[in-house]
Design a protein around this motif. Structure first.
Motif, PDB file in Angstrom:
ATOM      1  N   CYS A  74      -0.466  15.064   1.621  1.00 21.23           N
ATOM      2  CA  CYS A  74      -0.695  15.360   3.039  1.00 21.23           C
ATOM      3  C   CYS A  74      -1.945  14.637   3.520  1.00 21.23           C
ATOM      4  N   ARG A  75      -1.966  14.310   4.819  1.00 20.34           N
ATOM      5  CA  ARG A  75      -3.211  13.773   5.383  1.00 20.34           C
ATOM      6  C   ARG A  75      -4.217  14.925   5.491  1.00 20.34           C
ATOM      7  N   ILE A  76      -5.432  14.638   5.962  1.00 15.18           N
ATOM      8  CA  ILE A  76      -6.440  15.716   5.973  1.00 15.18           C
ATOM      9  C   ILE A  76      -6.329  16.633   7.195  1.00 15.18           C
ATOM     10  N   LYS A  77      -5.264  16.427   7.992  1.00 15.79           N
ATOM     11  CA  LYS A  77      -5.081  17.289   9.172  1.00 15.79           C
ATOM     12  C   LYS A  77      -4.572  18.667   8.740  1.00 15.79           C
ATOM     13  N   LYS A  78      -4.994  19.683   9.466  1.00 13.38           N
ATOM     14  CA  LYS A  78      -4.633  21.058   9.106  1.00 13.38           C
ATOM     15  C   LYS A  78      -3.102  21.261   9.040  1.00 13.38           C
ATOM     16  N   ASP A  79      -2.388  20.719  10.050  1.00 14.07           N
ATOM     17  CA  ASP A  79      -0.931  20.902  10.084  1.00 14.07           C
ATOM     18  C   ASP A  79      -0.254  20.291   8.867  1.00 14.07           C
ATOM     19  N   ASP A  80      -0.747  19.117   8.495  1.00 15.16           N
ATOM     20  CA  ASP A  80      -0.197  18.426   7.319  1.00 15.16           C
ATOM     21  C   ASP A  80      -0.397  19.261   6.063  1.00 15.16           C
ATOM     22  N   ILE A  81      -1.625  19.762   5.928  1.00 22.01           N
ATOM     23  CA  ILE A  81      -1.972  20.534   4.726  1.00 22.01           C
ATOM     24  C   ILE A  81      -1.138  21.824   4.681  1.00 22.01           C
ATOM     25  N   SER A  82      -0.991  22.479   5.830  1.00 24.07           N
ATOM     26  CA  SER A  82      -0.218  23.729   5.876  1.00 24.07           C
ATOM     27  C   SER A  82       1.227  23.471   5.467  1.00 24.07           C
ATOM     28  N   ARG A  83       1.769  22.366   5.980  1.00 20.60           N
ATOM     29  CA  ARG A  83       3.168  22.039   5.667  1.00 20.60           C
ATOM     30  C   ARG A  83       3.327  21.744   4.162  1.00 20.60           C
ATOM     31  N   ALA A  84       2.365  21.049   3.601  1.00 22.37           N
ATOM     32  CA  ALA A  84       2.431  20.761   2.162  1.00 22.37           C
ATOM     33  C   ALA A  84       2.383  22.069   1.372  1.00 22.37           C
ATOM     34  N   TRP A  85       1.510  22.961   1.802  1.00 25.17           N
ATOM     35  CA  TRP A  85       1.374  24.228   1.068  1.00 25.17           C
ATOM     36  C   TRP A  85       2.651  25.073   1.169  1.00 25.17           C
ATOM     37  N   GLU A  86       3.279  25.034   2.365  1.00 24.71           N
ATOM     38  CA  GLU A  86       4.538  25.764   2.543  1.00 24.71           C
ATOM     39  C   GLU A  86       5.580  25.314   1.501  1.00 24.71           C
ATOM     40  N   ALA A  87       5.582  24.013   1.227  1.00 33.09           N
ATOM     41  CA  ALA A  87       6.546  23.474   0.252  1.00 33.09           C
ATOM     42  C   ALA A  87       6.132  23.789  -1.187  1.00 33.09           C
ATOM     43  N   LEU A  88       4.823  23.914  -1.398  1.00 38.13           N
ATOM     44  CA  LEU A  88       4.311  24.015  -2.778  1.00 38.13           C
ATOM     45  C   LEU A  88       4.055  25.433  -3.261  1.00 38.13           C
ATOM     46  N   GLU A  89       3.980  26.375  -2.333  1.00 36.06           N
ATOM     47  CA  GLU A  89       3.374  27.663  -2.710  1.00 36.06           C
ATOM     48  C   GLU A  89       4.117  28.403  -3.822  1.00 36.06           C
ATOM     49  N   HIS A  90       5.407  28.082  -4.024  1.00 33.44           N
ATOM     50  CA  HIS A  90       6.124  28.802  -5.088  1.00 33.44           C
ATOM     51  C   HIS A  90       6.064  28.094  -6.436  1.00 33.44           C
ATOM     52  N   ALA A  91       5.351  26.984  -6.482  1.00 30.81           N
ATOM     53  CA  ALA A  91       5.243  26.273  -7.764  1.00 30.81           C
ATOM     54  C   ALA A  91       4.417  27.109  -8.743  1.00 30.81           C
ATOM     55  N   ARG A  92       4.751  26.957 -10.026  1.00 29.01           N
ATOM     56  CA  ARG A  92       3.950  27.675 -11.030  1.00 29.01           C
ATOM     57  C   ARG A  92       2.528  27.116 -11.060  1.00 29.01           C
ATOM     58  N   PHE A  93       2.441  25.762 -10.965  1.00 29.95           N
ATOM     59  CA  PHE A  93       1.127  25.104 -10.949  1.00 29.95           C
ATOM     60  C   PHE A  93       1.072  24.141  -9.750  1.00 29.95           C
ATOM     61  N   PRO A  94       0.746  24.648  -8.566  1.00 30.12           N
ATOM     62  CA  PRO A  94       0.746  23.768  -7.378  1.00 30.12           C
ATOM     63  C   PRO A  94      -0.536  22.944  -7.254  1.00 30.12           C
ATOM     64  N   ARG A  95      -0.409  21.781  -6.632  1.00 31.14           N
ATOM     65  CA  ARG A  95      -1.589  20.954  -6.350  1.00 31.14           C
ATOM     66  C   ARG A  95      -1.431  20.344  -4.957  1.00 31.14           C
ATOM     67  N   ILE A  96      -2.416  20.552  -4.096  1.00 34.39           N
ATOM     68  CA  ILE A  96      -2.410  19.875  -2.791  1.00 34.39           C
ATOM     69  C   ILE A  96      -3.123  18.544  -2.973  1.00 34.39           C
ATOM     70  N   HIS A  97      -2.475  17.470  -2.524  1.00 29.69           N
ATOM     71  CA  HIS A  97      -3.063  16.130  -2.614  1.00 29.69           C
ATOM     72  C   HIS A  97      -3.289  15.637  -1.195  1.00 29.69           C
ATOM     73  N   THR A  98      -4.537  15.624  -0.779  1.00 26.32           N
ATOM     74  CA  THR A  98      -4.825  15.239   0.603  1.00 26.32           C
ATOM     75  C   THR A  98      -5.620  13.933   0.641  1.00 26.32           C
ATOM     76  N   PHE A  99      -5.393  13.124   1.660  1.00 25.75           N
ATOM     77  CA  PHE A  99      -6.044  11.808   1.671  1.00 25.75           C
ATOM     78  C   PHE A  99      -6.443  11.366   3.078  1.00 25.75           C
ATOM     79  N   VAL A 100      -7.445  10.480   3.081  1.00 25.68           N
ATOM     80  CA  VAL A 100      -7.809   9.767   4.312  1.00 25.68           C
ATOM     81  C   VAL A 100      -8.383   8.419   3.888  1.00 25.68           C
ATOM     82  N   ALA A 101      -8.211   7.431   4.751  1.00 27.30           N
ATOM     83  CA  ALA A 101      -8.753   6.111   4.429  1.00 27.30           C
ATOM     84  C   ALA A 101     -10.273   6.110   4.596  1.00 27.30           C
ATOM     85  N   THR A 102     -10.953   5.330   3.755  1.00 23.99           N
ATOM     86  CA  THR A 102     -12.425   5.316   3.808  1.00 23.99           C
ATOM     87  C   THR A 102     -13.020   3.917   4.012  1.00 23.99           C
ATOM     88  N   SER A 103     -12.183   2.877   3.940  1.00 22.99           N
ATOM     89  CA  SER A 103     -12.744   1.520   4.103  1.00 22.99           C
ATOM     90  C   SER A 103     -12.971   1.233   5.579  1.00 22.99           C
TER      91      SER A 103
END
Ligand code: KIV
Ligand code: ZN
Length: 401
Positions: A74-103
């Motif tokens: 997910c990007r670092i936007k709140k909506d993106d992160i929430s949507r990722a978590w909605e998909a991941l929350e039932h995983a036994r070992f979930p990981r949110i991977h969030t990114f933004v460009a820095t260059s």
């Protein structure tokens, strides 16, 4: 150097988003099961906000996979992160991977943001992600072209905000090994809280250096490598998982580290991906290509028949390839011919094999691939044909039949 390297597989995310590699829902599920069998530490299952299909795939993989972490991008936007978590929350070992460009290139031309704004948004995003999930990975997109001091600054800030993994992507495959290794060493030595997070790398293959860059990062303190089966991914692809894993295994005494993968599942994983996507693996691809354990040259065949160690640095069985193959062609020698004839049920004396070999070399010059059917023909006809003046013509007629 870390004693264990985590393998983060992104075949189903970075790999799947490249042209010609999209997979249906059920194909993604089959691939995820194979990755679990292979024993990767993390499966990045998709980018949930990108499409409904990606969302459903991440959700289903989260429910089905129990022995690996499941990550959603997910990007670092709140909506993106929430949507990722909605998909991941039932995983036994979930990981949110969030990114933004820095260059600066991305900040100026893509995001229209200042460094300060990006840093603040990254901290906010990571803080929110950590309020949902215990394992949060932050990626500084285009890290290899980012001002190294700014990269250190944002890395320190996101770790402080709760990131447990900091990923340093060579997004455009621009880095070279010494330089990329030095960048990881700089983070390791100059970011004061770096020991609170695992350093990860994610290398693209635009210059064919993705594996070399990843290994240089390992030597300088990276604890996770992001990679894909068959090296698929954006443009020229990502670092190839099978090459990374076998480099660390075969050269264990050099790298002094290991992965927890079952290497005998590498070839099945490679084959499954090729079958699902319809993209064949190039024959000379390291580890999993058709020629990786095939020998045609006579000197090599002779060596391998005496002892495979002469020309093989790992056994084919270690990576799940059933056996090596001695390919008979115009470069092959008598020894390999006699060996294959034996397997086909024909035994010849030394004089006889010399004669059959004469016919074989002529046939191999006329024909690219020598099949078992051709060998059977030579076994039956070779002895009498060897003395004939028009042998070459007879063999050409045989080919034309
Ligand atoms: O190449 C890249 O930078 C990525 C990030 C999203 C990790 O794929
Ligand atoms: Zn990428």
């Amino acid at each position: 150097m870390n004693s264990h390297i985590q393998i983060f597989d992104t075949t189903l995310r970075d790999g799947e988003q490249s042209p010609g590699f999209s997979m249906t829902h059920s194909e993604k599920m089959r691939m995820a099961e194979q990755l679990e069998q292979l024993g990767v530490d993390v499966i990045e299952a998709g980018f949930p906000i990108a499409s409904e299909g990606d969302f459903q795939a991440v959700k289903e993989i989260s429910r089905q996979i129990s022995n690996c972490q499941v990550a959603g991008l997910c990007r670092i936007k709140k909506d993106d992160i929430s949507r990722a978590w909605e998909a991941l929350e039932h995983a036994r070992f979930p990981r949110i991977h969030t990114f933004v460009a820095t260059s600066d290139i991305h900040l100026v031309h893509k995001l229209n943001m200042s460094r300060e704004q990006v840093l603040e948004a990254a901290v906010e995003g990571v803080t929110y992600a950590r309020s949902l999930c215990d394992i949060v990975e932050f990626s500084a997109e285009d890290a290899s072209r980012t001002d190294p001091d700014f990269l250190c600054e944002i890395t320190r800030a996101v770790i402080q905000a709760g990131a447990t993994i900091v990923n340093i992507p060579d997004t455009v495959g621009f880095a070279v090994p010494e330089e990329f290794g030095a960048l990881i060493r700089k983070l390791k030595t100059e970011v004061p809280n770096i020991e609170q997070a695992v350093i990860s790398v994610h290398c693209h293959n635009d210059l064919g250096l993705a594996v070399a860059n990843s290994l240089a990062a390992v030597q300088n303190g990276a604890g996770q490598i992001e990679c894909t089966i068959n090296g698929i991914g954006e443009r020229a692809g990502n670092a190839s998982l099978e090459e990374i894993v076998m480099a660390l295994a075969v050269r264990k005494s050099f790298y002094n580290t290991d992965t927890k993968l079952d290497t005998t599942q590498l070839y099945p994983a490679s084959q499954l991906l090729a079958e699902i996507t319809g993209n064949h693996v190039q024959p000379n691809k390291a580890i999993v290509g058709r020629n990786a354990f095939a020998h045609e040259a006579g000197i090599h065949q002779d060596g391998v028949l005496k002892n495979p160690l002469t020309y093989e640095i790992m056994t084919p069985q270690t990576v799940g390839v059933p056996q090596n193959s001695l390919v008979l062609g115009k470069h092959s020698g008598r020894r390999a011919l006699a060996d294959r004839m034996n397997k086909l049920g024909y035994t010849f004396t030394k004089d006889e094999i010399d004669k059959v070999y004469t016919c074989f070399t002529v046939l191999a010059d006329l024909k690219k691939n020598i099949t078992d059917q051709d060998l059977t023909y030579l076994a039956e006809r070779g002895l009498e044909m060897a003395g004939e003046q028009n042998m070459s013509q007879n063999l050409q007629e045989y080919i034309n039949q």
